[in-house]
Motif scaffolding. Structure first.
Motif, short mmCIF file in Angstrom:
data_model
loop_
_atom_site.label_atom_id
_atom_site.label_comp_id
_atom_site.label_asym_id
_atom_site.label_seq_id
_atom_site.Cartn_x
_atom_site.Cartn_y
_atom_site.Cartn_z
N ASP A 161 -79.97 -32.06 -13.72
CA ASP A 161 -79.22 -30.32 -14.46
C ASP A 161 -78.42 -29.92 -13.17
OD1 ASP A 161 -81.32 -30.53 -11.59
OD2 ASP A 161 -82.88 -29.20 -12.87
N LYS A 162 -77.51 -30.90 -12.52
CA LYS A 162 -76.71 -30.04 -11.40
C LYS A 162 -75.40 -30.16 -11.83
CE LYS A 162 -80.43 -29.46 -8.80
NZ LYS A 162 -80.78 -29.80 -6.78
N SER A 163 -74.75 -29.08 -10.77
CA SER A 163 -73.03 -29.90 -10.97
C SER A 163 -72.21 -29.06 -10.13
CB SER A 163 -72.45 -29.10 -12.29
OG SER A 163 -72.99 -27.36 -12.59
N VAL A 164 -71.39 -29.47 -9.68
CA VAL A 164 -70.58 -28.49 -8.90
C VAL A 164 -69.21 -29.25 -9.21
CG1 VAL A 164 -70.51 -30.97 -7.43
CG2 VAL A 164 -70.06 -29.06 -6.67
N GLU A 165 -68.33 -28.46 -8.08
CA GLU A 165 -66.78 -28.60 -8.53
C GLU A 165 -66.17 -29.10 -7.16
OE1 GLU A 165 -62.70 -25.86 -10.31
OE2 GLU A 165 -65.18 -25.24 -10.06
N LEU A 166 -65.10 -30.09 -7.63
CA LEU A 166 -65.03 -31.04 -5.91
C LEU A 166 -63.48 -30.24 -6.14
CD1 LEU A 166 -65.12 -34.67 -7.33
CD2 LEU A 166 -66.92 -33.03 -5.66
N THR A 167 -62.53 -30.22 -5.18
CA THR A 167 -61.56 -30.11 -4.67
C THR A 167 -60.27 -30.82 -5.31
OG1 THR A 167 -61.09 -31.33 -2.82
CG2 THR A 167 -62.29 -29.25 -2.55
N LYS A 168 -59.08 -30.48 -5.21
CA LYS A 168 -58.60 -31.36 -6.00
C LYS A 168 -58.08 -32.99 -5.22
CE LYS A 168 -52.99 -32.10 -6.99
NZ LYS A 168 -51.78 -31.11 -6.40
N ASN A 169 -58.13 -32.85 -4.04
CA ASN A 169 -58.27 -33.95 -3.31
C ASN A 169 -59.85 -35.38 -3.84
OD1 ASN A 169 -55.95 -34.49 -2.41
ND2 ASN A 169 -55.95 -33.97 -0.13
N GLU A 170 -60.81 -34.26 -3.39
CA GLU A 170 -61.56 -35.21 -4.05
C GLU A 170 -62.28 -35.86 -5.07
OE1 GLU A 170 -64.57 -31.76 -0.75
OE2 GLU A 170 -64.80 -32.17 -3.09
N GLY A 171 -61.64 -35.31 -6.13
CA GLY A 171 -61.87 -34.96 -7.67
C GLY A 171 -60.62 -37.16 -7.41
N LYS A 172 -59.50 -36.90 -6.99
CA LYS A 172 -58.74 -38.09 -6.74
C LYS A 172 -59.86 -39.16 -6.08
CE LYS A 172 -54.79 -35.65 -7.28
NZ LYS A 172 -53.68 -34.64 -5.34
N ILE A 173 -60.00 -39.14 -5.21
CA ILE A 173 -61.03 -40.10 -4.15
C ILE A 173 -61.57 -40.59 -5.01
CG2 ILE A 173 -62.94 -40.50 -2.76
CD1 ILE A 173 -61.15 -38.15 -1.07
N LEU A 174 -62.75 -40.07 -5.89
CA LEU A 174 -64.38 -40.07 -6.38
C LEU A 174 -64.14 -40.32 -8.44
CD1 LEU A 174 -66.50 -40.26 -6.87
CD2 LEU A 174 -66.96 -38.15 -8.35
N LYS A 175 -62.46 -40.43 -8.04
CA LYS A 175 -62.04 -41.11 -9.54
C LYS A 175 -61.14 -41.95 -9.76
CE LYS A 175 -57.61 -40.49 -12.91
NZ LYS A 175 -57.69 -41.65 -12.52
N ILE A 176 -61.03 -42.57 -8.40
CA ILE A 176 -60.53 -43.91 -8.78
C ILE A 176 -61.58 -45.16 -8.07
CG2 ILE A 176 -59.68 -43.32 -5.78
CD1 ILE A 176 -57.74 -45.94 -6.26
N LEU A 177 -62.36 -44.09 -6.87
CA LEU A 177 -64.07 -45.04 -6.88
C LEU A 177 -64.61 -45.30 -7.70
CD1 LEU A 177 -64.61 -43.54 -3.43
CD2 LEU A 177 -63.82 -45.58 -3.80
#
Length: 222
Positions: free
Chosen positions: A147-163
């Motif tokens: 029930d929670k959400s958080v916004e990532l920085t640009k680089n954090e998002g890219k790292i999580l995306k590829i993983l």
């Protein structure tokens, strides 16, 4: 495999549904705590919920509204009440469909499949990546967990995306650095470590712990 949760006071009906859906390769869980359906919902993390109206403590409308506070998971009501008033109340509570008892199990599966297709094919078009309840919206870099959400920085998002795209595989540090360099400024080895540590701390803010594992001297894996 999609996970289906059945919230039904009649154990005979629930077991019939479960056995039939199992033959269609669905993973089915029957809610056991009808005093607090949200406990089972949080533990099961279903892709779709079948919800009866008449339950022993609080009715299906109540639990549907509670689920809607934390999730957009599709909900199909099943009930012996087939009058328009109950159908309207179900839809107003947040239901996606309504099936009157007695129902044909083949019809039940057809409605289930149609709703799953509409829900998750659309989600794929919206660029979502998901694993073990952790969902990344690639469009806005928002991670949703329970029930929670958080916004990532640009680089954090890219790292999580590829993983997430390569979940279960070790993604080498060089691969990550090259991926970030191609889409942004140059990233050295130390900067990558800093970004991964920040990503971990950000995920921990919403209860996602030990999600990204380090393979010493090689890279990272989900």
């Amino acid at each position: 495999m999609y996970k289906i949760m059945i919230v039904e006071d009649d154990s005979v009906i629930a077991n019939q549904m479960s056995k039939f859906l199992y033959t269609w390769d669905y993973h089915v869980e029957i809610a056991t705590d009808l005093r607090n359906v949200m406990n089972d919902f949080s533990n099961i993390r279903p892709d779709l919920v079948f919800m009866d109206i008449t339950l022993p403590y609080k009715n299906g409308y109540y639990w549907c509204e509670e689920i809607r506070k934390v999730s957009k998971v599709p909900i199909i009501f099943i009930s012996s009440a087939s009058d328009n008033m109950n159908i309207v109340m179900a839809m107003n509570a947040g239901a996606d469909d309504y099936i009157a008892k007695p129902f044909d199990l083949q019809v039940l599966v057809a409605k289930l499949q149609a709703l799953l297709r509409r829900t998750y094919d659309f989600a794929n078009q919206m660029n979502f990546l998901e694993y073990e309840g952790v969902r990344l919206n690639i469009g806005n870099n928002v991670v949703i967990y329970e029930d929670k959400s958080v916004e990532l920085t640009k680089n954090e998002g890219k790292i999580l995306k590829i993983l997430l795209e390569r979940k279960g595989e070790i993604v080498e540090r060089d691969t990550l650095m090259e991926y970030l360099w191609q889409t942004d400024c140059y990233v050295d080895d130390n900067t990558l470590s800093v970004n991964v540590n920040r990503l971990r701390k950000t995920l921990e803010e919403i209860g996602i712990c030990d999600f990204i594992k380090t393979k010493k001297g090689i890279g990272y894996i989900i």
